[in-house]
Scaffold this motif. Structure first.
Motif, PDB file in Angstrom:
ATOM      1  N   THR A  43       0.637  -1.163  -0.047  1.00  0.00           N
ATOM      2  CA  THR A  43      -0.079  -0.012   0.089  1.00  0.00           C
ATOM      3  C   THR A  43       0.817   1.203   0.206  1.00  0.00           C
ATOM      4  OG1 THR A  43      -0.284  -0.030   2.407  1.00  0.00           O
ATOM      5  CG2 THR A  43      -1.912  -1.057   1.205  1.00  0.00           C
ATOM      6  N   SER A  44       2.107   1.054   0.032  1.00  0.00           N
ATOM      7  CA  SER A  44       3.140   2.206  -0.166  1.00  0.00           C
ATOM      8  C   SER A  44       2.750   3.283   1.131  1.00  0.00           C
ATOM      9  CB  SER A  44       2.778   3.028  -1.281  1.00  0.00           C
ATOM     10  OG  SER A  44       3.189   2.277  -2.448  1.00  0.00           O
ATOM     11  N   SER A  45       2.656   2.734   2.363  1.00  0.00           N
ATOM     12  CA  SER A  45       2.477   3.392   3.510  1.00  0.00           C
ATOM     13  C   SER A  45       3.121   2.810   4.515  1.00  0.00           C
ATOM     14  CB  SER A  45       0.982   3.104   3.937  1.00  0.00           C
ATOM     15  OG  SER A  45      -0.005   3.814   3.070  1.00  0.00           O
ATOM     16  N   SER A  46       3.533   3.725   5.714  1.00  0.00           N
ATOM     17  CA  SER A  46       4.607   3.302   6.492  1.00  0.00           C
ATOM     18  C   SER A  46       3.695   2.157   7.318  1.00  0.00           C
ATOM     19  CB  SER A  46       4.957   4.392   7.395  1.00  0.00           C
ATOM     20  OG  SER A  46       3.642   4.795   8.378  1.00  0.00           O
ATOM     21  N   SER A  47       4.682   1.356   8.014  1.00  0.00           N
ATOM     22  CA  SER A  47       4.088   0.200   8.753  1.00  0.00           C
ATOM     23  C   SER A  47       3.401   0.724   9.945  1.00  0.00           C
ATOM     24  CB  SER A  47       5.237  -0.523   9.262  1.00  0.00           C
ATOM     25  OG  SER A  47       4.913  -1.691  10.186  1.00  0.00           O
ATOM     26  N   ALA A  48       3.825   1.759  10.579  1.00  0.00           N
ATOM     27  CA  ALA A  48       2.963   2.367  11.856  1.00  0.00           C
ATOM     28  C   ALA A  48       1.404   2.858  11.364  1.00  0.00           C
ATOM     29  CB  ALA A  48       3.680   3.593  12.319  1.00  0.00           C
ATOM     30  N   LYS A  49       1.572   3.699  10.163  1.00  0.00           N
ATOM     31  CA  LYS A  49       0.193   4.034   9.656  1.00  0.00           C
ATOM     32  C   LYS A  49      -0.681   2.885   9.335  1.00  0.00           C
ATOM     33  CE  LYS A  49       1.534   8.559   8.223  1.00  0.00           C
ATOM     34  NZ  LYS A  49       1.619   9.513   6.808  1.00  0.00           N
ATOM     35  N   PHE A  50       0.044   1.928   8.593  1.00  0.00           N
ATOM     36  CA  PHE A  50      -0.788   0.666   8.186  1.00  0.00           C
ATOM     37  C   PHE A  50      -1.299   0.001   9.482  1.00  0.00           C
ATOM     38  CE2 PHE A  50      -1.649  -3.467   6.492  1.00  0.00           C
ATOM     39  CZ  PHE A  50      -2.474  -3.151   5.256  1.00  0.00           C
ATOM     40  N   GLU A  51      -0.482  -0.094  10.384  1.00  0.00           N
ATOM     41  CA  GLU A  51      -1.066  -0.878  11.682  1.00  0.00           C
ATOM     42  C   GLU A  51      -2.018  -0.213  12.383  1.00  0.00           C
ATOM     43  OE1 GLU A  51       0.928  -2.709  15.652  1.00  0.00           O
ATOM     44  OE2 GLU A  51       2.149  -2.104  14.036  1.00  0.00           O
ATOM     45  N   ALA A  52      -1.875   1.251  12.255  1.00  0.00           N
ATOM     46  CA  ALA A  52      -3.082   2.145  12.708  1.00  0.00           C
ATOM     47  C   ALA A  52      -4.210   2.065  12.156  1.00  0.00           C
ATOM     48  CB  ALA A  52      -2.656   3.570  12.934  1.00  0.00           C
ATOM     49  N   ALA A  53      -4.293   1.887  10.734  1.00  0.00           N
ATOM     50  CA  ALA A  53      -5.354   1.573  10.054  1.00  0.00           C
ATOM     51  C   ALA A  53      -6.140   0.273  10.196  1.00  0.00           C
ATOM     52  CB  ALA A  53      -5.046   1.541   8.454  1.00  0.00           C
ATOM     53  N   LEU A  54      -5.222  -0.700  10.359  1.00  0.00           N
ATOM     54  CA  LEU A  54      -5.818  -2.081  10.844  1.00  0.00           C
ATOM     55  C   LEU A  54      -6.282  -2.023  12.328  1.00  0.00           C
ATOM     56  CD1 LEU A  54      -2.876  -4.658   9.418  1.00  0.00           C
ATOM     57  CD2 LEU A  54      -5.050  -3.833   8.475  1.00  0.00           C
ATOM     58  N   THR A  55      -5.690  -1.200  13.169  1.00  0.00           N
ATOM     59  CA  THR A  55      -6.235  -1.337  14.354  1.00  0.00           C
ATOM     60  C   THR A  55      -7.798  -0.414  14.384  1.00  0.00           C
ATOM     61  OG1 THR A  55      -3.983  -1.116  15.549  1.00  0.00           O
ATOM     62  CG2 THR A  55      -6.113  -0.438  16.585  1.00  0.00           C
ATOM     63  N   TRP A  56      -7.561   0.436  13.528  1.00  0.00           N
ATOM     64  CA  TRP A  56      -8.981   1.099  13.611  1.00  0.00           C
ATOM     65  C   TRP A  56     -10.250   0.119  12.781  1.00  0.00           C
ATOM     66  CZ3 TRP A  56     -11.804   2.708   9.222  1.00  0.00           C
ATOM     67  CH2 TRP A  56     -13.103   3.467   9.572  1.00  0.00           C
ATOM     68  N   ILE A  57      -9.751  -0.389  11.974  1.00  0.00           N
ATOM     69  CA  ILE A  57     -10.798  -1.491  11.275  1.00  0.00           C
ATOM     70  C   ILE A  57     -11.221  -2.431  12.201  1.00  0.00           C
ATOM     71  CG2 ILE A  57     -11.110  -3.395   9.632  1.00  0.00           C
ATOM     72  CD1 ILE A  57      -9.202  -1.640   7.751  1.00  0.00           C
ATOM     73  N   LEU A  58     -10.171  -2.860  13.358  1.00  0.00           N
ATOM     74  CA  LEU A  58     -10.726  -3.778  14.177  1.00  0.00           C
ATOM     75  C   LEU A  58     -11.598  -3.362  15.050  1.00  0.00           C
ATOM     76  CD1 LEU A  58      -7.418  -5.980  14.867  1.00  0.00           C
ATOM     77  CD2 LEU A  58      -9.474  -6.791  13.646  1.00  0.00           C
ATOM     78  N   SER A  59     -11.421  -1.919  15.625  1.00  0.00           N
ATOM     79  CA  SER A  59     -12.095  -1.484  16.588  1.00  0.00           C
ATOM     80  C   SER A  59     -13.306  -0.897  16.289  1.00  0.00           C
ATOM     81  CB  SER A  59     -11.064  -0.329  17.265  1.00  0.00           C
ATOM     82  OG  SER A  59     -10.809   0.617  16.569  1.00  0.00           O
ATOM     83  N   SER A  60     -13.433  -0.560  14.985  1.00  0.00           N
ATOM     84  CA  SER A  60     -14.669   0.188  14.335  1.00  0.00           C
ATOM     85  C   SER A  60     -15.814  -0.976  14.293  1.00  0.00           C
ATOM     86  CB  SER A  60     -14.281   0.377  12.807  1.00  0.00           C
ATOM     87  OG  SER A  60     -15.392   1.147  12.288  1.00  0.00           O
TER      88      SER A  60
END
Length: 201
Positions: free
Chosen positions: A11-28
């Protein structure tokens, strides 16, 4: 390279941002159109470190694929419609055939009743003129007189209905049991109107 780093590179994104996105998906609690999958697709992913791949809930399809799918759906619906139409049409034809058969059987039953009445009445008249030995006539004898042997099986239902109709609706004919030629059998006897009834008229 772990799953998060691989997905981040894709996704051409940093690992931290991508992990934050995954965390948001899990918590949403919202349906974001993305499913997080682990090594076992049947198990629910609850933490980011168990994410192996992402799956779109609304996959994109090309125009040709969409047209093919729409055409297949339309053809399936048309076939189902015509199958249902053919079934209903066949059912209607079957019901019409059944109704016509019932009407024909009803008419045949009334004609049989009329013939039975004529036979029983004529037999009684012959008895009054000393042309018959008994004032009554066997039911099976009347059947054998009116229905030829090759038709008795086919006409059995009509005959049975006619006998039942006479027993329930015809007061001029009485059903009795007599011993004839050493055997007990059911007979019909014609009943003349009483003299009292004649004087009343």
């Amino acid at each position: 390279m772990d799953a998060q780093e691989y997905l981040a590179n894709v996704t051409s994104s940093s690992s931290a941002k991508f992990e934050a996105a995954l965390t948001w998906i899990l918590s949403s609690n919202k349906d974001v159109g993305i499913w997080l999958k682990g090594e076992d697709p049947s198990e629910l992913v609850t933490t980011v470190d168990k994410v192996v791949c992402l799956e779109s809930a609304r996959p994109r399809m090309g125009v040709g694929c969409r047209l093919s799918r729409a055409l297949l759906t339309a053809l399936t619906n048309v076939l189902i419609f015509f199958w249902c139409l053919a079934f209903l049409w066949g059912l209607l034809i079957l019901l019409k055939y059944r109704w016509r058969k019932l009407e024909e059987e009803e008419q045949a039953m009334y004609e049989m009743v009329k013939k039975i009445i004529d036979v029983v009445q004529d037999h009684y008249v012959d008895w009054e003129q000393d042309m018959e030995r008994y004032p009554y006539v066997g039911i099976l004898h009347v059947r054998d007189t009116l229905i030829p042997p090759q038709s008795r099986r086919r006409m059995k239902r009509v005959w049975d209905r006619a006998v039942e109709f006479l027993a329930s609706n015809e007061s001029r004919i009485q059903t009795e049991s007599h011993r004839v030629a050493g055997e007990d059998m059911l007979v019909w006897r014609w009943t003349k109107p009483s003299s009292f009834s004649d004087s009343e008229r």
